[in-house]
Scaffold this motif. Structure first.
Motif, PDB file in Angstrom:
ATOM      1  N   ILE A  77       0.757  -1.266  -0.105  1.00 56.66           N
ATOM      2  CA  ILE A  77       0.080   0.005  -0.020  1.00 56.66           C
ATOM      3  C   ILE A  77       0.892   1.184  -0.072  1.00 56.66           C
ATOM      4  O   ILE A  77       1.788   1.274   0.792  1.00 56.66           O
ATOM      5  CB  ILE A  77      -0.791  -0.085   1.267  1.00 56.66           C
ATOM      6  CG1 ILE A  77      -1.683  -1.200   1.291  1.00 56.66           C
ATOM      7  CG2 ILE A  77      -1.809   1.518   1.185  1.00 56.66           C
ATOM      8  CD1 ILE A  77      -2.608  -1.345   2.703  1.00 56.66           C
ATOM      9  N   ALA A  78       0.446   2.068  -0.896  1.00 55.25           N
ATOM     10  CA  ALA A  78       1.094   3.566  -0.668  1.00 55.25           C
ATOM     11  C   ALA A  78       0.022   4.586  -0.433  1.00 55.25           C
ATOM     12  O   ALA A  78      -0.949   4.556  -1.310  1.00 55.25           O
ATOM     13  CB  ALA A  78       1.904   3.966  -2.094  1.00 55.25           C
ATOM     14  N   GLY A  93       1.113   0.479 -15.100  1.00 57.01           N
ATOM     15  CA  GLY A  93       1.078  -0.359 -13.982  1.00 57.01           C
ATOM     16  C   GLY A  93      -0.520  -1.036 -13.774  1.00 57.01           C
ATOM     17  O   GLY A  93      -0.759  -2.268 -13.503  1.00 57.01           O
ATOM     18  N   VAL A  94      -1.294   0.040 -13.894  1.00 58.84           N
ATOM     19  CA  VAL A  94      -2.868  -0.366 -13.736  1.00 58.84           C
ATOM     20  C   VAL A  94      -3.290  -1.147 -14.707  1.00 58.84           C
ATOM     21  O   VAL A  94      -3.790  -2.176 -14.755  1.00 58.84           O
ATOM     22  CB  VAL A  94      -3.669   0.906 -13.397  1.00 58.84           C
ATOM     23  CG1 VAL A  94      -5.244   0.520 -13.519  1.00 58.84           C
ATOM     24  CG2 VAL A  94      -3.404   1.801 -12.310  1.00 58.84           C
ATOM     25  N   ALA A  95      -2.804  -0.716 -16.093  1.00 58.08           N
ATOM     26  CA  ALA A  95      -3.107  -1.435 -17.207  1.00 58.08           C
ATOM     27  C   ALA A  95      -2.717  -2.925 -17.455  1.00 58.08           C
ATOM     28  O   ALA A  95      -3.632  -3.668 -17.804  1.00 58.08           O
ATOM     29  CB  ALA A  95      -2.772  -0.761 -18.580  1.00 58.08           C
ATOM     30  N   GLU A  96      -1.476  -3.165 -16.719  1.00 59.35           N
ATOM     31  CA  GLU A  96      -1.016  -4.309 -16.671  1.00 59.35           C
ATOM     32  C   GLU A  96      -1.369  -5.201 -15.641  1.00 59.35           C
ATOM     33  O   GLU A  96      -0.827  -6.265 -15.331  1.00 59.35           O
ATOM     34  CB  GLU A  96       0.352  -4.315 -17.041  1.00 59.35           C
ATOM     35  CG  GLU A  96       1.151  -3.828 -18.130  1.00 59.35           C
ATOM     36  CD  GLU A  96       2.614  -3.688 -17.951  1.00 59.35           C
ATOM     37  OE1 GLU A  96       3.135  -3.748 -16.974  1.00 59.35           O
ATOM     38  OE2 GLU A  96       3.215  -3.174 -18.991  1.00 59.35           O
ATOM     39  N   LEU A  99      -1.200  -2.811 -10.578  1.00 59.39           N
ATOM     40  CA  LEU A  99      -1.524  -1.792  -9.374  1.00 59.39           C
ATOM     41  C   LEU A  99      -3.106  -1.578  -9.352  1.00 59.39           C
ATOM     42  O   LEU A  99      -3.729  -1.849 -10.579  1.00 59.39           O
ATOM     43  CB  LEU A  99      -0.801  -0.493  -9.709  1.00 59.39           C
ATOM     44  CG  LEU A  99       0.577  -0.536  -9.782  1.00 59.39           C
ATOM     45  CD1 LEU A  99       1.143   0.956 -10.348  1.00 59.39           C
ATOM     46  CD2 LEU A  99       1.310  -0.691  -8.513  1.00 59.39           C
ATOM     47  N   ARG A 100      -3.655  -1.146  -8.183  1.00 59.22           N
ATOM     48  CA  ARG A 100      -4.858  -0.438  -8.407  1.00 59.22           C
ATOM     49  C   ARG A 100      -5.078   0.612  -7.550  1.00 59.22           C
ATOM     50  O   ARG A 100      -4.386   0.705  -6.666  1.00 59.22           O
ATOM     51  CB  ARG A 100      -5.936  -1.722  -7.816  1.00 59.22           C
ATOM     52  CG  ARG A 100      -7.282  -1.437  -8.128  1.00 59.22           C
ATOM     53  CD  ARG A 100      -8.339  -2.298  -7.592  1.00 59.22           C
ATOM     54  NE  ARG A 100      -8.347  -3.808  -7.970  1.00 59.22           N
ATOM     55  CZ  ARG A 100      -9.120  -4.683  -7.448  1.00 59.22           C
ATOM     56  NH1 ARG A 100     -10.114  -4.390  -6.630  1.00 59.22           N
ATOM     57  NH2 ARG A 100      -8.965  -6.023  -7.844  1.00 59.22           N
ATOM     58  N   PHE A 101      -5.653   1.656  -8.127  1.00 56.86           N
ATOM     59  CA  PHE A 101      -6.110   3.051  -7.181  1.00 56.86           C
ATOM     60  C   PHE A 101      -7.120   2.649  -6.359  1.00 56.86           C
ATOM     61  O   PHE A 101      -8.265   2.260  -6.821  1.00 56.86           O
ATOM     62  CB  PHE A 101      -6.183   4.051  -8.226  1.00 56.86           C
ATOM     63  CG  PHE A 101      -5.012   4.629  -8.687  1.00 56.86           C
ATOM     64  CD1 PHE A 101      -4.107   5.050  -8.100  1.00 56.86           C
ATOM     65  CD2 PHE A 101      -4.808   4.355 -10.102  1.00 56.86           C
ATOM     66  CE1 PHE A 101      -3.095   5.696  -8.678  1.00 56.86           C
ATOM     67  CE2 PHE A 101      -3.574   5.150 -10.494  1.00 56.86           C
ATOM     68  CZ  PHE A 101      -2.679   5.640  -9.818  1.00 56.86           C
ATOM     69  N   ALA A 102      -7.102   2.893  -4.997  1.00 47.41           N
ATOM     70  CA  ALA A 102      -8.312   2.586  -4.282  1.00 47.41           C
ATOM     71  C   ALA A 102      -9.075   3.988  -4.263  1.00 47.41           C
ATOM     72  O   ALA A 102     -10.323   3.938  -4.558  1.00 47.41           O
ATOM     73  CB  ALA A 102      -7.630   2.273  -2.698  1.00 47.41           C
ATOM     74  N   GLY A 103      -8.368   5.076  -3.387  1.00 47.98           N
ATOM     75  CA  GLY A 103      -9.395   6.198  -3.645  1.00 47.98           C
ATOM     76  C   GLY A 103      -8.656   7.395  -3.503  1.00 47.98           C
ATOM     77  O   GLY A 103      -7.317   7.366  -3.736  1.00 47.98           O
ATOM     78  N   LYS A 104      -9.132   8.616  -3.192  1.00 45.14           N
ATOM     79  CA  LYS A 104      -8.339   9.796  -3.165  1.00 45.14           C
ATOM     80  C   LYS A 104      -7.910  10.014  -1.617  1.00 45.14           C
ATOM     81  O   LYS A 104      -8.735   9.935  -0.812  1.00 45.14           O
ATOM     82  CB  LYS A 104      -9.180  11.216  -3.403  1.00 45.14           C
ATOM     83  CG  LYS A 104      -9.560  11.138  -4.894  1.00 45.14           C
ATOM     84  CD  LYS A 104     -10.053  12.406  -5.274  1.00 45.14           C
ATOM     85  CE  LYS A 104     -10.121  12.626  -6.740  1.00 45.14           C
ATOM     86  NZ  LYS A 104     -10.960  13.882  -7.006  1.00 45.14           N
ATOM     87  N   LEU A 258      -2.680   3.817  -3.330  1.00 44.49           N
ATOM     88  CA  LEU A 258      -2.286   3.008  -4.380  1.00 44.49           C
ATOM     89  C   LEU A 258      -1.947   1.671  -3.811  1.00 44.49           C
ATOM     90  O   LEU A 258      -1.461   1.499  -2.802  1.00 44.49           O
ATOM     91  CB  LEU A 258      -0.876   3.423  -5.249  1.00 44.49           C
ATOM     92  CG  LEU A 258      -0.680   2.677  -6.222  1.00 44.49           C
ATOM     93  CD1 LEU A 258      -1.523   2.820  -7.346  1.00 44.49           C
ATOM     94  CD2 LEU A 258       0.534   3.285  -6.656  1.00 44.49           C
ATOM     95  N   THR A 259      -2.648   0.693  -4.183  1.00 38.31           N
ATOM     96  CA  THR A 259      -2.316  -0.796  -3.810  1.00 38.31           C
ATOM     97  C   THR A 259      -1.749  -1.650  -4.796  1.00 38.31           C
ATOM     98  O   THR A 259      -1.987  -1.310  -5.963  1.00 38.31           O
ATOM     99  CB  THR A 259      -3.383  -1.409  -3.104  1.00 38.31           C
ATOM    100  OG1 THR A 259      -4.351  -1.866  -4.214  1.00 38.31           O
ATOM    101  CG2 THR A 259      -4.248  -0.416  -2.197  1.00 38.31           C
ATOM    102  N   THR A 260      -1.113  -2.633  -4.477  1.00 36.37           N
ATOM    103  CA  THR A 260      -0.847  -3.696  -5.818  1.00 36.37           C
ATOM    104  C   THR A 260      -2.008  -4.296  -5.907  1.00 36.37           C
ATOM    105  O   THR A 260      -2.954  -4.753  -4.918  1.00 36.37           O
ATOM    106  CB  THR A 260       0.254  -4.633  -5.332  1.00 36.37           C
ATOM    107  OG1 THR A 260      -0.189  -5.062  -4.117  1.00 36.37           O
ATOM    108  CG2 THR A 260       1.509  -3.881  -5.035  1.00 36.37           C
TER     109      THR A 260
END
Lengths: 332, 293
Positions: A77-78, A93-96, A99-104, A258-260
Motif C-alpha cells: 500500500i502507498a 501498471g494499472v493497465a498491466e 496496481l490498483r487505485f483505491a481512492g483519493k 495506491l495498492t498492488t
C-alpha cells in the motif's frame, strides 16, 4: 453466562471477518513527509487492530515506492501517492494489472504553485501576481549573485523540477533577471523558506500543499493570470522534452491511495476501507500544524487524530471493525 | 502500576517535559538566527565573494586553457609525464561526456574547501600535539564531527545562512577536517624523543624544533592526513548538493531519485577522477620535497 452469550456471536463475527480477508502480512509505504506518514500510521493502526493484519511500515518516497510496487509488487500500500508525478508508469501498471487505485487520500487534491510570503503581499498586493513579481524582481535577491534575482525551484530529480523549470521558461523569468536555484533537497527548500520567514526576507519559489511548511509560514500562491490549462500541463509543462512551454497554473494533483493488484484482490475488505479513507486539505493542514507545533511524529499524530476524530474515521470502516479499533485505542 | 513499571520499562522523561525542552531549544535557536543571522552571514561574505569569483573564473575560462593550466600545475608539482597525461585524458573524457560545467563547479568549491581544511587543520593538529589538555578537548569534538549525520547540523546552518555555497563549505569542512588534524597530531607525537633531545642539546628553540625537526619528520603522516581530507571532502559533494551547492552532486541526486544508473555512474566517476588527481598531485609533490631531506 450473559457475557458468554454476547461473546459467542462476536467471536463468530470476528472469525467471519478474518476468514473473509486473508490479510496476513501487509507492508505500507511510510513516505518521508508528514501527511503521508500520518496517513500511513492511521492505516497501520486500523489494519492491525481492525482487520487483524500484520501491518508493517516501510520507508518510501514517491518514485522509488511507485517503481518498486510496479516491478516487485512491494510494498502493498502507498497511502499518499501523488500520481501525477509518475503518471505514465502508474497508468501502465494499472493497465498491466499490477496496481490498483483505491481512492483519493486527499479529497481536494494537492496544490502546487509558485509562492511568496504573506508579509510581502501585505506590503505590496501586486506581488500576488506574476507581473508584480517580474516588475519587482530586484526585491528577490539571489543568495550568491548580487546582480541577479533568485527563484527557488524544485529539488534535483523531483518531478516538479521539470514542471517548475518549464514554467520558469514559459514565464520568461530568466529575462526578468531570475536565476533558477536548485535547492538540492526538500530540506534545503523548506530551510530556505524558514530562513527567509524568520527574518522577513523576500522569497519566491515553488512549493506545494498540504504541508506543515505552508501551514506554519503563511504564503500566497502567485497568480499567473492564465488559469489552468490541463491539456497543456499534461502534454507539455510536465514533460521533460517540452520545447515551447506555455503559461498555465498547476492543476490540482490527484493524491490517491495506491495498492498492488495482488493485495487488492486478496483483501477486498481492506481495499474497501482504503477506498473510503480520505482527508480534506483544510483538515490535513490543521493536523500538520498540530504535528509541527508539537513536533509529533506520524504515530503520535495518528493517536491524536484517531482519538479526537472518531466521527470521521468510523465512517470508513464497518461497525465491528470500528469497535475493535476503538477498543485498541482505549488500551493505548 | 506506574510506580512499579520502572523495573520492566525504562523510566522515561514525561513526553510533555521532553516536548517543552525540544520546543524551547528550537525557538531559542530561531531567536538566535533572527537576531544574529545577518551579522554571521556578512562575516562569511568575503569567502562567498571569493567562491563565486573562483567558480566564474573556472567556468568562463575556455576549456583548453583550464586543461593546460591544470596539467602545467600537475607537472610542476609531480614532474611526472604519466600523471600529467592521465589528467589531460580524464578531463577530456569529462568534457566529452558533457560534465564539464558541473566538474568545474565542484573543482572550484572542493579546491577552496581542501585548502581551508588544510590551513585550519594543521595548526589545530600542532596545538593538539603540544598540549595534552587541548588534545583531550579536541578529540571528542573530532569524533562528533565525523559521526554526526550531516543533516543534523546542516538544517540549522541553512536556517542561519540560507542554502548555497557557504553552508556547503561549512558542511564539507566539518566532515573532512578531522583526518588532517588527527594525523598532524599523531605525526608530531611520534617524532623520536631522542631526536628532540639532540635538537634541544644543539640549542634549538621551541619554534625551531617545531618547524625544523618535528614537522619535517612528521610530514609523511601529515600527508596521509591530507590525502584522507581530500577524499572525504570529495565524498561530501553529494551531501553538499542537497543544500543547493552546484556541481557534480546535482546530477548524482537526480540519478538517485530517478534511478538513472548510468548518469549516476558517470558523475560518480568524475568525482573519483577529481579525487585521484588531487591526491596523486599532492602526494607526488610531498614525495618530491621529502627526497631532498
Amino acid at each position: 453466562m450473559k457475557s458468554f452469550l454476547i461473546a459467542v456471536p462476536l467471536l463468530i463475527a470476528s472469525t467471519f471477518v478474518q476468514a473473509d480477508n486473508t490479510c496476513g502480512k501487509v507492508t505500507i509505504a511510510d513516505m518521508n513527509w508528514s501527511s503521508a506518514s500520518l496517513i500511513a500510521n492511521v492505516d497501520r493502526f486500523i489494519l492491525e487492530h481492525g482487520y487483524g493484519c500484520d501491518a508493517e511500515l516501510v520507508p518510501g518516497d514517491t518514485m522509488p515506492t511507485g517503481t518498486a510496487m510496479i516491478e516487485k509488487g512491494e510494498p502493498d500500500i502507498a497511502p499518499e501517492m501523488w500520481s501525477n508525478a509518475m503518471k505514465d508508469a502508474l497508468d501502465k501498471g494499472v493497465a498491466e494489472k499490477r496496481l490498483r487505485f483505491a481512492g483519493k487520500s486527499l479529497s481536494d487534491g494537492g496544490e502546487e504553485g509558485f509562492w511568496v510570503p504573506q508579509y510581502m503581499v501585505d506590503k505590496d498586493p501586486s506581488l500576488a501576481t506574476i507581473e508584480g513579481i517580474i516588475k519587482n524582481a530586484a526585491l528577490f535577491t539571489h543568495p550568491e549573485d548580487p546582480e541577479r534575482s533568485g527563484f527557488y525551484g524544485c529539488p534535483a530529480g523531483w518531478n516538479c523540477q521539470i514542471s517548475s523549470g518549464n514554467l520558469y521558461k514559459a514565464l520568461n523569468l530568466e529575462e526578468a533577471g531570475f536565476d533558477l536555484i536548485d535547492p538540492g533537497s526538500g530540506a534545503g527548500l523548506s530551510g530556505s523558506i524558514a530562513k527567509a520567514y524568520e527574518r522577513k526576507e523576500a522569497w519566491f519559489g515553488y512549493y506545494w500543499a498540504p504541508t506543515a511548511v505552508l501551514g506554519k509560514y503563511k504564503m500566497v500562491k502567485v497568480d499567473f493570470g492564465s488559469g489552468i490549462d490541463k491539456d497543456e500541463f499534461t502534454s507539455c509543462t510536465s514533460a521533460e522534452n517540452c520545447l515551447e512551454p506555455k503559461v498555465t497554473m498547476y492543476p490540482p494533483s490527484l493524491v490517491q491511495t495506491l495498492t498492488t493488484e495482488k493485495f487488492a484482490a486478496a483483501s477486498p475488505a481492506v481495499f474497501d476501507y482504503l477506498s473510503k479513507r480520505s482527508f480534506k486539505n483544510s483538515q490535513m493542514n490543521e493536523l500538520l500544524a498540530w504535528m509541527e507545533d508539537n513536533q509529533a511524529t506520524g504515530d503520535i499524530a495518528m493517536e491524536y487524530y484517531l482519538v479526537n476524530n472518531k466521527d470521521d474515521w468510523m465512517q470508513w470502516v464497518p461497525a465491528e471493525v470500528a469497535a475493535k479499533v476503538e477498543a485498541a485505542l482505549d488500551n493505548l | 502500576m506506574a510506580e512499579s513499571s520502572w523495573l520492566k520499562e525504562f523510566p522515561e522523561m514525561d513526553r510533555v517535559d521532553l516536548l517543552a525542552i525540544r520546543k524551547g531549544l528550537d525557538s531559542a535557536y530561531r531567536e538566535f538566527s533572527r537576531e544574529y543571522g545577518e551579522v554571521i552571514e556578512s562575516f562569511f561574505d568575503p569567502l562567498l565573494t571569493f567562491l563565486v569569483w573562483f567558480e566564474k573564473l573556472l567556468l568562463t575560462t575556455p576549456w583548453w586553457i583550464v586543461i593546460i593550466t591544470l596539467t602545467a600545475l600537475v607537472y610542476l608539482a609531480s614532474r611526472s609525464w604519466k600523471l600529467s597525461l592521465s589528467v589531460v585524458l580524464s578531463f577530456l573524457a569529462i568534457g566529452y561526456f558533457g560534465m564539464w560545467e558541473h566538474t568545474m563547479e565542484t573543482l572550484s568549491i572542493i579546491t577552496v574547501c581542501t585548502l581551508l581544511a588544510i590551513a585550519l587543520g594543521i595548526p589545530i593538529g600542532i596545538v593538539m600535539a603540544r598540549s595534552d589538555r587541548a588534545r583531550s578537548v579536541i578529540t571528542p569534538l573530532l569524533d562528533i564531527m565525523q559521526t554526526m549525520p550531516a543533516f543534523v547540523y546542516l538544517i540549522p546552518v541553512v536556517m542561519l545562512l540560507g542554502i548555497g555555497k557557504i553552508p556547503g563549505v561549512i558542511a564539507v569542512i566539518i566532515y573532512a577536517i578531522p583526518p588532517v588534524i588527527r594525523l598532524t597530531n599523531l605525526g608530531i607525537r611520534l617524532v623520536d624523543s631522542e631526536v628532540m633531545e639532540a635538537a634541544t642539546a644543539y640549542g634549538a628553540s621551541s619554534t625551531q624544533r617545531l618547524f625544523g625537526v618535528q614537522i619535517p619528520l612528521a610530514m609523511p603522516t601529515i600527508m596521509a592526513g591530507i590525502n584522507q581530507t581530500i577524499m572525504m571532502a570529495l565524498s561530501m559533494v553529494v551531501i553538499a548538493s542537497m543544500i543547493g551547492v552546484k556541481g557534480l552532486g546535482q546530477p548524482v541526486l537526480k540519478s538517485i531519485t530517478n534511478q538513472y544508473f548510468t548518469l549516476g555512474l558517470f558523475n560518480g566517476l568524475a568525482i573519483v577522477a577529481l579525487a585521484i588527481i588531487f591526491d596523486r598531485v599532492s602526494q607526488a609533490y610531498a614525495k618530491r620535497t621529502q627526497r631532498h631531506m
